[in-house]
Design an enzyme around this catalytic site. Structure first.
Site, PDB file in Angstrom:
ATOM      1  N   ASP A 175       0.654  -1.136   0.444  1.00  0.00           N
ATOM      2  CA  ASP A 175      -0.156  -0.216   0.023  1.00  0.00           C
ATOM      3  C   ASP A 175       0.511   1.279   0.206  1.00  0.00           C
ATOM      4  O   ASP A 175       0.406   1.718  -0.893  1.00  0.00           O
ATOM      5  CB  ASP A 175      -1.109   0.132   1.631  1.00  0.00           C
ATOM      6  N   GLU A 412       2.333  -8.549  11.894  1.00  0.00           N
ATOM      7  CA  GLU A 412       1.853  -8.534   9.928  1.00  0.00           C
ATOM      8  C   GLU A 412       3.120  -8.211   9.679  1.00  0.00           C
ATOM      9  O   GLU A 412       3.596  -8.198   8.581  1.00  0.00           O
ATOM     10  CB  GLU A 412       1.279  -6.860  10.337  1.00  0.00           C
TER      11      GLU A 412
END
Ligand code: GLC
Length: 450
Positions: A175, A412
């Protein structure tokens, strides 16, 4: 070490299962994400193949009539306030038999054919009934996977180069990568949007790990621009300020054709299988022609609107290694880049490669996709090393990933200098890929002889 890691990974996948899909993490990402489902299926196949298929199926049940697979499928049981930008912000109209506001209107990398093939491959370990189930699931998925490829290679061939263009950084899955900085500089940042639409990620994550407000205003503005014409791709370049060809996205697009060739062969569709192989070759050729910079000797994202390559060296530039037909010059270029101090394969650092060039002045150890280590892209890189016969380096990378997750948990992403876990703590694809890294040392079927 491996039993402990295996059990903790399996536990994460148990905790994050919700009805018919896996959430990436309960607090930060309480819906279903597209390419997460693919990475998750690869690992879930070891511990619960039925759920691996269920997750892929529920994602493709939300496929749009034009073939696009949405990047998020919203869980109607999750409150609007629990995720921004949520269902009503995207304002997706009803389609097929699905209610309005059921998904987003953008896509993510099409890794699902690779995942379906991997889940199918593992079925034999679970007995004949599981193989039969897998065959049925492949039959159901195959036409849908083909429709996804068709959408991306026709409607999304925004530059006419035979590559899929992304219309929002979130479509890359990477992203906030510096790959988009040059193209994003042309996107207006309307800061008033952030008072109309409040960020929710900052309630549940540390601001220093997340995108800045300025970037976030641009992200929101781009969604509003695409939404304005109900996510139509017609004449998009004339009215939308972001269109980029990403080397990682397109490498996955090519790898998907190779997986589809294998799936088609299993389903007895020999002619289709050949077509998929040809398409993979064409995509590889287009990546080399349009995204390779002979001066930097690596791949970069290309701004379709200006025709220029991004100057940033990002992990996405290493991803074409997944393609077996990549010419030797580009293979050597990627390997040199991966081994250099910019990325430093594990024999240098003991860590998997970071998401961004360690030597860049704006290398950021905390902010996501601008420095930290992610397991999913390293898993793809390892696959590329195996495909090009670099087994020793593939094994070093595998060991580095396993060590990192075992020491620090199923985070993550990870600090690229000390390995500390960052972002969401019980993250599904980290856990799923840990299972795969523990269990599978095989080389993909279409690998070059090592
Ligand atoms: C972040 C990542 C994206 C992922 C999503 C859900 O937005 O950048 O790749 O799909 O989280 O895990």
């Amino acid at each position: 070490m491996s039993a402990e890691l295996w059990n903790s990974a399996a536990r994460v996948l148990e905790i994050n299962w919700q009805d018919d899909h896996m959430v990436p993490s309960r607090r930060l990402y309480p819906h279903q994400w597209s390419w997460d489902a693919a990475f998750i299926a690869v690992g879930l196949a070891y511990v619960n193949p039925t759920r691996a298929w269920r997750d892929l199926r529920s994602l493709f049940e939300a496929q749009w009539p034009d073939g696009r697979v949405p990047h998020i499928v919203f869980d109607p049981a999750t409150a609007e306030a629990d995720y921004f930008p949520g269902p009503s912000f995207w304002g997706v109209p009803a389609y097929a038999n699905r209610p309005p506001n059921g998904s987003t209107g953008i896509v993510q990398p099409p890794l699902h054919a690779v995942a379906a093939w991997e889940v199918y491959r593992r079925a034999s370990a679970h007995g004949a009934a599981c193989v039969q189930q897998a065959y049925g699931e492949l039959e159901w998925l195959y036409p849908r996977l083909v429709a996804q490829q068709e959408y991306l290679t026709t409607r999304r061939d925004l530059g006419g180069a035979g590559l899929a263009g992304i219309v929002h950084p979130w479509e890359s899955g990477l992203d906030n990568s510096p790959s988009w900085d040059a193209a994003m500089a042309n996107v207006p940042a309307d800061m008033t949007l952030l008072s109309t639409f409040r960020r929710r990620d900052l309630d549940v994550a540390d601001a220093s790990h997340r995108p800045t407000d300025r970037d976030y205003a641009r992200y929101v503005g781009l969604v509003l621009s695409y939404r304005a014409e109900e996510y139509s791709d017609t004449d998009l370049l004339s009215r939308h300020m972001f269109a980029v060809e990403c080397p990682s996205f397109n490498s996955i697009l090519g790898a998907a054709e190779l997986a589809l060739a294998q799936i088609a062969a299993v389903l007895g569709l020999a002619a289709e299988s050949d077509k998929h192989r040809d398409r993979a070759q064409r995509i590889t050729g287009a990546i080399v022609k349009h995204l390779w910079n002979p001066e930097t000797r690596t791949f970069h994202a290309r701004d379709v609107r200006t025709g220029t390559l991004s100057p940033a060296h990002c992990v996405s530039g290493l991803m074409p290694l997944m393609l077996p037909d990549l010419p030797a010059e580009q293979v050597e270029g990627i390997l040199a880049e991966a081994r250099s101090e910019r990325f430093g394969l594990p024999d240098e650092t003991g860590l998997p490669v970071p998401s961004y060039d360690r030597t860049a002045p704006d290398f950021d150890t905390q902010r996501y996709w601008r420095g930290p280590v992610w397991i999913n892209v390293n898993w793809l890189l390892r696959r590329g090393l195996l495909i090009h016969g670099r087994r020793d380096e593939a094994e070093d990378l595998r060991a580095a990933m396993v060590r990192l997750v075992h020491r620090n948990g199923h985070f993550e992403y990870f600090h690229p200098k000390n390995g500390e876990g960052l972002g969401a703590p019980t993250f599904s694809w980290t856990a799923a890929l840990a299972l795969d890294l523990l269990a599978d040392r095989s080389v993909p079927a279409y690998a070059k002889a090592g």
